[in-house]
Every structure is written in C-alpha cells, then in structure tokens.
Design a protein around this motif. Structure first.
Motif, PDB file in Angstrom:
ATOM      1  N   VAL A   8       0.854  -1.183   0.000  1.00 13.49           N
ATOM      2  CA  VAL A   8       0.000   0.000   0.000  1.00 13.49           C
ATOM      3  C   VAL A   8       0.890   1.232   0.000  1.00 13.49           C
ATOM      4  CG1 VAL A   8      -1.715   1.322   1.310  1.00 13.49           C
ATOM      5  CG2 VAL A   8      -1.809  -1.189   1.303  1.00 13.49           C
ATOM      6  N   SER A   9       0.559   2.186  -0.889  1.00 14.64           N
ATOM      7  CA  SER A   9       1.242   3.478  -0.852  1.00 14.64           C
ATOM      8  C   SER A   9       0.245   4.556  -1.236  1.00 14.64           C
ATOM      9  CB  SER A   9       2.454   3.505  -1.790  1.00 14.64           C
ATOM     10  OG  SER A   9       2.074   3.643  -3.135  1.00 14.64           O
ATOM     11  N   ALA A  10       0.588   5.798  -0.905  1.00 17.98           N
ATOM     12  CA  ALA A  10      -0.298   6.913  -1.214  1.00 17.98           C
ATOM     13  C   ALA A  10       0.496   8.214  -1.300  1.00 17.98           C
ATOM     14  CB  ALA A  10      -1.374   7.042  -0.151  1.00 17.98           C
ATOM     15  N   PHE A  11      -0.025   9.115  -2.115  1.00 15.05           N
ATOM     16  CA  PHE A  11       0.474  10.476  -2.192  1.00 15.05           C
ATOM     17  C   PHE A  11      -0.544  11.396  -1.533  1.00 15.05           C
ATOM     18  CE2 PHE A  11       2.680   8.578  -5.825  1.00 15.05           C
ATOM     19  CZ  PHE A  11       3.964   9.070  -5.642  1.00 15.05           C
ATOM     20  N   ALA A 115       8.713   1.145  -7.504  1.00 17.01           N
ATOM     21  CA  ALA A 115       9.757   0.238  -7.007  1.00 17.01           C
ATOM     22  C   ALA A 115       9.357  -0.367  -5.664  1.00 17.01           C
ATOM     23  CB  ALA A 115      11.087   0.991  -6.890  1.00 17.01           C
ATOM     24  N   PHE A 116       8.721   0.421  -4.813  1.00 14.03           N
ATOM     25  CA  PHE A 116       8.229  -0.063  -3.516  1.00 14.03           C
ATOM     26  C   PHE A 116       7.265  -1.222  -3.729  1.00 14.03           C
ATOM     27  CE2 PHE A 116       4.811   0.151  -0.335  1.00 14.03           C
ATOM     28  CZ  PHE A 116       5.519   0.035   0.855  1.00 14.03           C
ATOM     29  N   HIS A 117       6.304  -1.048  -4.621  1.00  6.62           N
ATOM     30  CA  HIS A 117       5.330  -2.112  -4.887  1.00  6.62           C
ATOM     31  C   HIS A 117       5.985  -3.323  -5.533  1.00  6.62           C
ATOM     32  CE1 HIS A 117       1.880   0.119  -3.530  1.00  6.62           C
ATOM     33  NE2 HIS A 117       2.255   1.160  -4.249  1.00  6.62           N
ATOM     34  N   ALA A 118       6.891  -3.085  -6.466  1.00  7.19           N
ATOM     35  CA  ALA A 118       7.581  -4.186  -7.132  1.00  7.19           C
ATOM     36  C   ALA A 118       8.324  -5.054  -6.127  1.00  7.19           C
ATOM     37  CB  ALA A 118       8.536  -3.647  -8.190  1.00  7.19           C
TER      38      ALA A 118
END
Length: 122
Positions: A8-11, A115-118
């Motif tokens: 999970v990531s968000a801006f 890259a984080f998700h990969a």
C-alpha cells in the motif's frame, strides 16, 4: 484488507477523514449522518480498530511539506502515524521538503512508489 493487498502506498492522502472538515463534509454526503459507518472508510480508524499490524509489509506515504491541505489540517498524517505505531504497523511516512499537492510532486516520486510495490509483489 490484508487478504487482498500485499503493498500500500499513497500520495498526500487524507489519513483521518472522520477528523477533518473536508472528510466530514464528504462522508456526510456520501455515507449519511451515521458517523459509526464512516470509520469503515477511514484508514486511521481502520488501523486503530485492528487487533495488530494488518500488513506484514510497510505502508509508504509521501506528503509535501508545502501542501496546502497539510497546512490546513486536512491530511492528518500524524494521526495515522500514531495509529500505526500503536498497532506495530510499519510505516514509511515521508514529508518531502518544498513540495505541494501538484503533478510535479507525483512525478518526482512515482518511480519510488512503483519500485516499492515491485519489491513486495515480486
């Protein structure tokens, strides 16, 4: 939903919409006046309600320190950070100096998010 998502990531997310004016306005219009229902759509409240860290991988959030929504008290990343710390949920909260809520902010850091998700989807 840890059974569905590996990363999970968000801006510049509105981290605790039940506690900020914009979120309260939106939730009242979309979800109605029953504030108990709002918690099902509030990331901070979901973390607080969990019994322990929901994700084995960290959550990545980037916010610009010049984001007008941050300075207006709408994003509330500190509430999310506190909730994550209380449950042992790893969080990479990065406040990026000199950035606002713009396209240029996203384009500067999108490769790092990919890259984080990969890393966690491999």
């Amino acid at each position: 939903d840890p059974g569905t998502y590996s990363s999970v990531s968000a801006f510049s997310p509105i981290c605790n919409p039940t506690q900020c004016p914009w979120g309260q306005k939106a939730f009242s219009r979309y979800l109605g006046s029953d504030k108990a229902k709002w918690n099902d759509y509030d990331a901070t409240e979901l973390v607080k309600a969990s019994s322990a860290a929901s994700l084995t991988n960290p959550i990545l959030i980037d916010i610009g320190d010049s984001d007008s929504f941050l300075t207006a008290g709408q994003l509330l990343p500190e509430n999310f950070k506190t909730a994550c710390e209380s449950k042992g949920q790893a969080l990479q909260l990065r406040i990026q100096p000199g950035y606002d809520h713009s396209y240029f902010f996203i384009t500067t850091f999108i490769a790092e998010h990919i890259a984080f998700h990969a890393k966690y989807l491999a």
